[in-house]
Design a protein around this motif. Structure first.
Motif, PDB file in Angstrom:
ATOM      1  N   ARG A  22       0.871  -1.231  -0.043  1.00  0.00           N
ATOM      2  CA  ARG A  22      -0.121  -0.002  -0.140  1.00  0.00           C
ATOM      3  C   ARG A  22       1.001   1.359  -0.074  1.00  0.00           C
ATOM      4  N   CYS A  23       0.502   2.141  -0.742  1.00  0.00           N
ATOM      5  CA  CYS A  23       1.054   3.529  -0.761  1.00  0.00           C
ATOM      6  C   CYS A  23       0.782   4.427   0.438  1.00  0.00           C
ATOM      7  N   ASP A  24       1.680   4.677   1.246  1.00  0.00           N
ATOM      8  CA  ASP A  24       1.211   5.389   2.651  1.00  0.00           C
ATOM      9  C   ASP A  24       0.897   6.975   2.141  1.00  0.00           C
ATOM     10  N   HIS A  25       1.319   7.574   1.047  1.00  0.00           N
ATOM     11  CA  HIS A  25       0.917   8.739   0.537  1.00  0.00           C
ATOM     12  C   HIS A  25      -0.461   9.073   0.555  1.00  0.00           C
ATOM     13  N   ILE A  26      -1.339   8.189   0.134  1.00  0.00           N
ATOM     14  CA  ILE A  26      -2.484   8.416   0.209  1.00  0.00           C
ATOM     15  C   ILE A  26      -3.442   8.619   1.527  1.00  0.00           C
ATOM     16  N   ASP A  27      -2.540   8.218   2.500  1.00  0.00           N
ATOM     17  CA  ASP A  27      -3.144   8.336   3.894  1.00  0.00           C
ATOM     18  C   ASP A  27      -2.793   9.821   4.286  1.00  0.00           C
ATOM     19  N   GLN A  28      -1.977  10.608   3.657  1.00  0.00           N
ATOM     20  CA  GLN A  28      -1.660  11.837   4.001  1.00  0.00           C
ATOM     21  C   GLN A  28      -2.340  12.819   3.232  1.00  0.00           C
ATOM     22  N   LEU A  29      -3.190  12.629   2.414  1.00  0.00           N
ATOM     23  CA  LEU A  29      -3.836  13.693   1.516  1.00  0.00           C
ATOM     24  C   LEU A  29      -4.954  14.420   2.259  1.00  0.00           C
ATOM     25  N   PRO A  30      -4.723  15.710   2.105  1.00  0.00           N
ATOM     26  CA  PRO A  30      -5.713  16.840   2.653  1.00  0.00           C
ATOM     27  C   PRO A  30      -6.744  16.990   1.818  1.00  0.00           C
ATOM     28  N   GLN A  31      -7.771  17.502   2.249  1.00  0.00           N
ATOM     29  CA  GLN A  31      -9.164  17.961   1.412  1.00  0.00           C
ATOM     30  C   GLN A  31      -8.814  19.083   0.730  1.00  0.00           C
ATOM     31  N   VAL A  32      -8.413  19.300  -0.595  1.00  0.00           N
ATOM     32  CA  VAL A  32      -8.154  20.505  -1.623  1.00  0.00           C
ATOM     33  C   VAL A  32      -9.341  20.845  -2.531  1.00  0.00           C
ATOM     34  N   GLN A  33      -9.188  21.982  -2.726  1.00  0.00           N
ATOM     35  CA  GLN A  33     -10.076  22.767  -3.735  1.00  0.00           C
ATOM     36  C   GLN A  33      -9.084  22.548  -5.057  1.00  0.00           C
ATOM     37  N   TYR A  34      -9.690  22.018  -6.256  1.00  0.00           N
ATOM     38  CA  TYR A  34      -8.933  21.836  -7.383  1.00  0.00           C
ATOM     39  C   TYR A  34      -8.961  23.423  -8.230  1.00  0.00           C
ATOM     40  N   GLY A  35      -7.730  23.734  -8.748  1.00  0.00           N
ATOM     41  CA  GLY A  35      -7.791  24.932  -9.707  1.00  0.00           C
ATOM     42  C   GLY A  35      -8.460  24.705 -10.889  1.00  0.00           C
ATOM     43  N   PRO A  36      -8.695  25.766 -11.735  1.00  0.00           N
ATOM     44  CA  PRO A  36      -9.472  25.761 -12.824  1.00  0.00           C
ATOM     45  C   PRO A  36      -8.924  24.492 -13.787  1.00  0.00           C
ATOM     46  N   ALA A  37      -9.805  24.062 -14.488  1.00  0.00           N
ATOM     47  CA  ALA A  37      -9.558  22.796 -15.485  1.00  0.00           C
ATOM     48  C   ALA A  37      -8.705  23.328 -16.846  1.00  0.00           C
ATOM     49  N   GLU A  38      -7.416  23.522 -16.696  1.00  0.00           N
ATOM     50  CA  GLU A  38      -6.488  24.098 -17.680  1.00  0.00           C
ATOM     51  C   GLU A  38      -5.149  24.216 -16.909  1.00  0.00           C
ATOM     52  N   CYS A  39      -4.124  23.850 -18.142  1.00  0.00           N
ATOM     53  CA  CYS A  39      -2.667  23.963 -17.789  1.00  0.00           C
ATOM     54  C   CYS A  39      -2.216  25.153 -17.757  1.00  0.00           C
ATOM     55  N   LYS A  40      -1.943  26.168 -16.961  1.00  0.00           N
ATOM     56  CA  LYS A  40      -1.666  27.515 -17.061  1.00  0.00           C
ATOM     57  C   LYS A  40      -0.420  27.507 -18.034  1.00  0.00           C
ATOM     58  N   GLU A  41       0.387  26.597 -17.710  1.00  0.00           N
ATOM     59  CA  GLU A  41       1.847  26.689 -18.485  1.00  0.00           C
ATOM     60  C   GLU A  41       1.549  26.603 -19.951  1.00  0.00           C
ATOM     61  N   CYS A  42       0.754  25.682 -20.217  1.00  0.00           N
ATOM     62  CA  CYS A  42       0.333  25.158 -21.583  1.00  0.00           C
ATOM     63  C   CYS A  42      -0.380  26.479 -22.269  1.00  0.00           C
ATOM     64  N   LEU A  43      -1.143  27.241 -21.380  1.00  0.00           N
ATOM     65  CA  LEU A  43      -1.936  28.242 -22.212  1.00  0.00           C
ATOM     66  C   LEU A  43      -0.734  29.431 -22.356  1.00  0.00           C
ATOM     67  N   THR A  44      -0.085  29.461 -21.343  1.00  0.00           N
ATOM     68  CA  THR A  44       1.011  30.605 -21.565  1.00  0.00           C
ATOM     69  C   THR A  44       1.869  30.310 -22.862  1.00  0.00           C
ATOM     70  N   LEU A  45       2.052  28.969 -23.182  1.00  0.00           N
ATOM     71  CA  LEU A  45       2.975  28.651 -24.322  1.00  0.00           C
ATOM     72  C   LEU A  45       2.145  28.485 -25.656  1.00  0.00           C
ATOM     73  N   ASP A  46       0.797  28.615 -25.514  1.00  0.00           N
ATOM     74  CA  ASP A  46       0.040  28.288 -26.563  1.00  0.00           C
ATOM     75  C   ASP A  46       0.301  26.656 -27.020  1.00  0.00           C
ATOM     76  N   ARG A  47       0.089  25.959 -26.322  1.00  0.00           N
ATOM     77  CA  ARG A  47       0.083  24.392 -26.716  1.00  0.00           C
ATOM     78  C   ARG A  47      -1.003  23.781 -25.879  1.00  0.00           C
ATOM     79  N   PRO A  48      -1.497  22.692 -26.876  1.00  0.00           N
ATOM     80  CA  PRO A  48      -2.617  22.061 -26.270  1.00  0.00           C
ATOM     81  C   PRO A  48      -2.177  20.723 -25.535  1.00  0.00           C
ATOM     82  N   TRP A  49      -2.941  20.377 -24.545  1.00  0.00           N
ATOM     83  CA  TRP A  49      -2.727  19.339 -23.413  1.00  0.00           C
ATOM     84  C   TRP A  49      -3.721  17.955 -23.791  1.00  0.00           C
ATOM     85  N   THR A  50      -3.033  17.176 -23.607  1.00  0.00           N
ATOM     86  CA  THR A  50      -3.767  15.548 -23.788  1.00  0.00           C
ATOM     87  C   THR A  50      -4.889  15.121 -22.606  1.00  0.00           C
TER      88      THR A  50
END
Length: 103
Positions: A22-50
């Motif tokens: 078992r991966c112990d890292h999943i036991d340490q995950l906090p509740q987080v709010q996700y950022g916008p559904a976009e890759c800011k770096e790709c938007l800056t570079l005008d690249r698409p993402w998969t």
């Protein structure tokens, strides 16, 4: 009880028969709010993402390794935040960069 090399109980960390521990890292995950559904770096570079991944430690959203930028991995390398998930709806897929496997 099964003890590991440090003499601690390893039974709780074991996976099902034939699976990786078992991966112990999943036991340490906090509740987080996700950022916008976009890759800011790709938007800056005008690249698409998969595919977009979200860091389950801080909520940062970035493109996956199969995208040109691989910005989610770059985020892990910069921050040591180990676990990401896909933003695809209804998916339970999570990846641990430390263990290099799904968790």
């Amino acid at each position: 009880m099964t003890l590991d090399a440090q003499g601690t109980d390893a039974t709780d960390r074991a996976g099902l028969n034939g699976q990786a521990p078992r991966c112990d890292h999943i036991d340490q995950l906090p509740q987080v709010q996700y950022g916008p559904a976009e890759c800011k770096e790709c938007l800056t570079l005008d690249r698409p993402w998969t595919r977009l991944l979200v860091c389950l430690i801080c909520g940062w959203v970035a493109c996956s390794d199969d995208s040109q930028g691989g910005h989610a991995r770059a985020h892990y390398e910069e921050t040591d935040h180990p676990v990401v998930a896909t933003l695809e709806s209804r998916s339970t897929w999570r990846w641990c960069y430390v263990h290099r496997r799904t968790v």
